[in-house]
Design a protein around this motif. Structure first.
Motif: not given
Length: 404
Positions: A194-220
């Motif tokens: 299993f190669e798995c990703y936790y939202l909590s790890d992404i928040e802690a590592g990159l400082g990204l939350k859900r709306k910020q990821m939505v913003a990235i999707a709009l930009l890229v």
């Protein structure tokens, strides 16, 4: 695909590689289309004469999930794609065919003879495969749910609401729909399948939350608007969205899209006023003369008579010759460096805002609404049967855990 701009590469450092017991007694939502697409080509290359490879994939992988890995799968199929995704699919098809993207701007009759005949048979065949897999899964007694639009959206909803413990999909926008744990890659014959990703790890590592990821999707770019904003990759978009909090980022993007440049932070003069130790407080920020021999503050003539303070501190009785690539770190030079970096950052922010403002209709409110407020369930009769099977799985998991 999900989010464009190599978004998965941005998340890769935060992946967890779990062992075979990771999913034991856990419920997982499976994006069925992802399974079929992922492994059909591999089976056909290895077994060119294989009959119904999609059924073979579904049967053996379901068997591995349920028996070998001890998981309780819930399968999710796509519903009707949104008009935006239909247009994005057409754009992707035209790109792959080498046709002009301007064809998309013509009415459907103008392109009916080019794109539609090639795309529809492929979609019809794939839909037949999915339906055959659904029939097989129902014979096996597996719960099957039909999404209103995107399968990963319903997978994410089930995960967010606590009905399942993880989602199995390669679409990174599952996080944008609210998923908490996504299994991107499943290798049933590996020691760490299993190669798995936790939202909590992404928040802690990159400082990204859900709306910020939505913003990235709009930009890229994303599945519903492939192009995004020209000049924005995943790294650039990450740097930009982190200028704003998760609560404010989408509102700030809307302002930038209308040509309103936000105040990112205090200016240079204000930052210097707050620095009590700055030698520039109340004086002009002009660089003092530096010795051409040692590179430190002062003149060469003065240093030939008496070594400067910096050279004496290094144990030299006379002024030393500066080395190649020497940089002075006196208080004046450090302050000058801060000023230059600040101006560089402000210029970058301004250029980024100008690129966004140049995009007509940015950001797309429909895409934002779809990611944040999507309701995944669609086919009521099929989903009622699927939810009954899901509740039976819940009871089975509870009984297995108590027996253990």
């Amino acid at each position: 695909m999900g989010v464009g701009g190599n978004f998965w590469d941005l998340l890769k450092p935060y992946a967890r590689f779990e062992g075979v017991d990771f999913l034991r007694d856990k419920r997982v939502a499976v994006d069925l289309s992802f399974w079929i697409v992922q492994h059909d080509a591999a089976i056909r290359s290895k077994y060119p004469r294989a009959r119904c490879p999609h059924l073979r994939i579904t049967f053996f992988r379901t068997l591995a999930l349920f028996t070998k890995l001890g998981a309780f799968p819930v399968f999710v199929v796509d519903g009707e794609p949104s008009p935006l995704k239909d247009q994005a699919r057409m754009e992707r098809f035209l790109r792959g065919s080498g046709l002009e993207l301007s064809v998309l701007l013509k009415p459907p009759e103008a392109v009916a003879g080019q794109a539609a005949p090639a795309a529809k048979p492929r979609n019809r065949v794939f839909s037949t495969w999915v339906q055959q897999c659904v029939e097989l899964l129902e014979i096996l007694g597996m719960p099957v749910l039909k999404a209103q639009s995107e399968a990963e959206a319903l997978c994410a909803q089930l995960n967010n609401e606590g009905h399942v413990d993880a989602c199995i999909t390669s679409d990174s926008d599952a996080f944008l729909f609210g998923a908490k744990c996504v299994i991107k890659c499943l290798r049933s014959n590996s020691k760490e399948p299993f190669e798995c990703y936790y939202l909590s790890d992404i928040e802690a590592g990159l400082g990204l939350k859900r709306k910020q990821m939505v913003a990235i999707a709009l930009l890229v770019g994303n599945d519903h608007h492939l192009q995004g904003v020209p000049g924005f990759g995943a790294e650039t978009a990450l740097r930009f969205v982190k200028l704003f909090s998760d609560d404010d980022v989408l509102d700030r993007l809307s302002e930038v899209g209308r040509g309103i440049i936000p105040a990112f932070q205090e200016g240079i003069d204000a930052s210097l006023e707050h620095d009590a130790t700055s030698p520039y407080k109340g004086v002009a920020t002009t660089r003092s003369p530096h010795c051409s021999q040692c590179g430190h503050p002062g003149s060469k003539r003065a240093h030939l008579k008496i070594a400067c303070e910096y050279c004496r501190n290094n144990g030299s009785e006379s002024c030393m010759m500066k080395s190649t690539g020497f940089k002075c770190y006196c208080s004046f030079c450090r302050e000058d460096l801060v000023v230059k970096e600040q101006k560089k950052q402000e210029n970058w922010q301004l250029k980024a805002c100008q690129k966004i403002a140049a995009e007509h209709g940015f950001p797309n409110k429909e895409i934002i609404e779809m990611y944040l407020n999507a309701s995944g369930r669609d086919d009521e009769e099929q989903n009622m049967n699927g939810m009954k099977c899901l509740m039976n799985l819940h009871a089975l998991v509870f009984r297995e855990q108590n027996d253990y």
